[in-house]
Design a protein around this motif. Structure first.
Motif, PDB file in Angstrom:
ATOM      1  N   PRO A   1       0.838  -1.256   0.028  1.00 14.86           N
ATOM      2  CA  PRO A   1       0.266  -0.059   0.130  1.00 14.86           C
ATOM      3  C   PRO A   1       0.881   1.345   0.014  1.00 14.86           C
ATOM      4  N   ALA A   2       0.621   2.134  -0.791  1.00 17.12           N
ATOM      5  CA  ALA A   2       0.994   3.426  -0.853  1.00 17.12           C
ATOM      6  C   ALA A   2       2.556   3.508  -1.438  1.00 17.12           C
ATOM      7  N   GLU A   3       2.845   2.524  -2.126  1.00 17.29           N
ATOM      8  CA  GLU A   3       4.176   2.139  -2.785  1.00 17.29           C
ATOM      9  C   GLU A   3       3.820   1.942  -4.274  1.00 17.29           C
ATOM     10  N   GLY A   4       4.797   2.132  -5.125  1.00 17.60           N
ATOM     11  CA  GLY A   4       4.961   1.587  -6.438  1.00 17.60           C
ATOM     12  C   GLY A   4       5.231  -0.003  -6.298  1.00 17.60           C
ATOM     13  N   PRO A   5       4.702  -0.653  -7.536  1.00 15.87           N
ATOM     14  CA  PRO A   5       5.278  -2.100  -7.701  1.00 15.87           C
ATOM     15  C   PRO A   5       6.489  -2.214  -7.822  1.00 15.87           C
ATOM     16  N   THR A   6       7.170  -3.214  -7.125  1.00 15.00           N
ATOM     17  CA  THR A   6       8.540  -3.455  -6.984  1.00 15.00           C
ATOM     18  C   THR A   6       8.831  -4.852  -7.932  1.00 15.00           C
ATOM     19  N   PHE A   7       9.758  -4.991  -8.840  1.00 19.27           N
ATOM     20  CA  PHE A   7      10.065  -6.114  -9.603  1.00 19.27           C
ATOM     21  C   PHE A   7      10.378  -7.249  -8.511  1.00 19.27           C
ATOM     22  N   LEU A   8       9.935  -8.307  -8.850  1.00 18.20           N
ATOM     23  CA  LEU A   8      10.216  -9.546  -7.908  1.00 18.20           C
ATOM     24  C   LEU A   8      11.116 -10.396  -8.711  1.00 18.20           C
ATOM     25  N   ILE A   9      10.572 -11.084  -9.659  1.00 15.71           N
ATOM     26  CA  ILE A   9      11.353 -12.030 -10.386  1.00 15.71           C
ATOM     27  C   ILE A   9      10.830 -12.267 -11.941  1.00 15.71           C
TER      28      ILE A   9
ATOM     29  N   THR B   1      10.713   9.290  -9.359  1.00 17.69           N
ATOM     30  CA  THR B   1       9.903  10.109  -8.343  1.00 17.69           C
ATOM     31  C   THR B   1       8.933  10.764  -9.111  1.00 17.69           C
ATOM     32  N   GLN B   2       7.629  10.783  -8.243  1.00 16.80           N
ATOM     33  CA  GLN B   2       6.504  11.403  -9.080  1.00 16.80           C
ATOM     34  C   GLN B   2       5.916  12.556  -8.116  1.00 16.80           C
ATOM     35  N   THR B   3       5.612  13.592  -8.676  1.00 15.20           N
ATOM     36  CA  THR B   3       4.840  14.966  -8.054  1.00 15.20           C
ATOM     37  C   THR B   3       3.639  15.070  -8.740  1.00 15.20           C
ATOM     38  N   PRO B   4       2.612  15.510  -7.934  1.00 12.50           N
ATOM     39  CA  PRO B   4       2.457  15.462  -6.538  1.00 12.50           C
ATOM     40  C   PRO B   4       2.368  14.142  -5.983  1.00 12.50           C
ATOM     41  N   ARG B   5       2.178  13.634  -5.014  1.00 11.00           N
ATOM     42  CA  ARG B   5       2.028  12.120  -4.407  1.00 11.00           C
ATOM     43  C   ARG B   5       0.325  11.929  -4.384  1.00 11.00           C
ATOM     44  N   ASN B   6      -0.206  13.275  -3.901  1.00 10.47           N
ATOM     45  CA  ASN B   6      -1.923  13.246  -3.718  1.00 10.47           C
ATOM     46  C   ASN B   6      -2.213  14.358  -4.552  1.00 10.47           C
ATOM     47  N   ARG B   7      -3.122  14.337  -4.934  1.00 14.84           N
ATOM     48  CA  ARG B   7      -3.959  15.463  -5.758  1.00 14.84           C
ATOM     49  C   ARG B   7      -5.380  15.479  -5.651  1.00 14.84           C
TER      50      ARG B   7
ATOM     51  N   GLN C   1     -11.337   9.527 -14.153  1.00 20.62           N
ATOM     52  CA  GLN C   1     -10.041   9.494 -14.002  1.00 20.62           C
ATOM     53  C   GLN C   1      -9.493   9.285 -12.574  1.00 20.62           C
ATOM     54  N   THR C   2     -10.362   9.426 -11.589  1.00 19.87           N
ATOM     55  CA  THR C   2      -9.881   9.359 -10.402  1.00 19.87           C
ATOM     56  C   THR C   2      -9.310   7.653 -10.222  1.00 19.87           C
ATOM     57  N   ALA C   3      -7.946   7.741  -9.903  1.00 19.84           N
ATOM     58  CA  ALA C   3      -7.285   6.383  -9.811  1.00 19.84           C
ATOM     59  C   ALA C   3      -5.663   6.737  -9.373  1.00 19.84           C
ATOM     60  N   LEU C   4      -5.041   5.448  -9.149  1.00 18.83           N
ATOM     61  CA  LEU C   4      -3.713   5.797  -8.845  1.00 18.83           C
ATOM     62  C   LEU C   4      -2.729   5.664 -10.107  1.00 18.83           C
ATOM     63  N   TYR C   5      -1.869   6.816 -10.169  1.00 17.23           N
ATOM     64  CA  TYR C   5      -1.155   6.745 -11.577  1.00 17.23           C
ATOM     65  C   TYR C   5       0.203   6.393 -11.230  1.00 17.23           C
ATOM     66  N   PHE C   6       0.828   5.737 -12.070  1.00 12.84           N
ATOM     67  CA  PHE C   6       2.255   5.308 -11.948  1.00 12.84           C
ATOM     68  C   PHE C   6       2.984   5.671 -13.040  1.00 12.84           C
ATOM     69  N   CYS C   7       4.365   5.889 -12.729  1.00 13.17           N
ATOM     70  CA  CYS C   7       5.338   6.396 -13.970  1.00 13.17           C
ATOM     71  C   CYS C   7       6.264   4.974 -13.769  1.00 13.17           C
ATOM     72  N   ALA C   8       6.941   4.529 -14.891  1.00  9.47           N
ATOM     73  CA  ALA C   8       7.851   3.573 -14.773  1.00  9.47           C
ATOM     74  C   ALA C   8       8.868   3.908 -15.947  1.00  9.47           C
TER      75      ALA C   8
END
Lengths: 114, 115
Positions: free
Chosen positions: A40-48, B5-11, B85-92
């Protein structure tokens, strides 16, 4: 069209026992498969990960098995620990329209009880 | 220090507003991605970029736009935000030259609420 499926939304396991998380895929162009863990509250982390030229890959307590004919992969965690409690996502990539991208399953919530 | 890193963390924003989510990376990777996560749906690809001059739509790009300002920076914009569009957004990020195949490394995420 869900190309990567994790049919078990959740799994509950006792500490010290084996956890087995399953994943099925439909796209025959997939040739590289990964597992990610997410707290929770973190991004996915690579496992394997595993390439389609192998049928098994181990890293410590984590082993991934790939059955290409069945288009099925699984993640085994032995022994399970309470700190393993998280959401686990399988993902796949390959050639054609899948090149350079990951397609994720819906995730499985693993709970390891002390 | 975090590699991605991502900004903001919450919006929290209102319907119709334009907002920008930012992503920076120190991994030196060429490839960057934006995903959204919704309950029960896993992570779905919005846009991706293989280098500074390359931008591609993912499976759910409608309502979004991106800008790759530099190798290390990739921004996601919602031109006119709507509640779904309410969701969790991730950058990779990823880089094939590392020999790790398609392994992607994720930022901590931005939790967006559109009222």
């Amino acid at each position: 069209d869900q190309q990567v499926k994790q049919n078990s939304p959740s799994l509950s396991v006792q500490e010290g026992r084996i956890s087995i998380l399953n994943c099925d895929y439909t796209n025959s162009m997939f040739d590289y498969f990964l597992w990610y863990k997410k707290y929770p509250a973190e991004g996915p982390t690579f496992l394997i990960s595993i390439s389609s030229i192998k049928d098994k890959n181990e890293d410590g307590r984590f082993t991934v098995f790939l059955n290409k004919s069945a288009k099925h992969l699984s993640l085994h965690i032995v022994p399970s620990q309470p700190g393993d409690s998280a959401v686990y996502f399988c993902a796949a990539s390959g050639w054609g329209t899948s090149y350079g991208k990951l397609t994720f399953g819906q995730g499985t919530i693993l709970t390891v009880h002390p | 220090d975090a590699d991605v890193t991502q900004t903001p963390r919450n919006r929290i924003t209102k319907t119709g507003k334009r907002i920008m989510l930012e992503c920076s990376q120190t991994k030196g990777h060429d490839r960057m991605y934006w995903y959204r996560q919704d309950p029960g749906l896993g992570l779905r690809l919005i846009y991706y970029s293989f280098d500074v001059k390359d931008i591609n739509k993912g499976e759910i790009s409608d309502g979004y736009s991106v800008s790759r300002q530099a190798q290390a920076k990739f921004s996601l914009s919602l031109e006119s935000a709507i509640p779904n569009q309410t969701a969790l957004y991730f950058c990779a990020t990823s880089d094939l030259s590392t020999g790790e195949g398609e392994t992607q490394y994720f930022g901590p995420g931005t939790r967006l609420l559109v009222l």
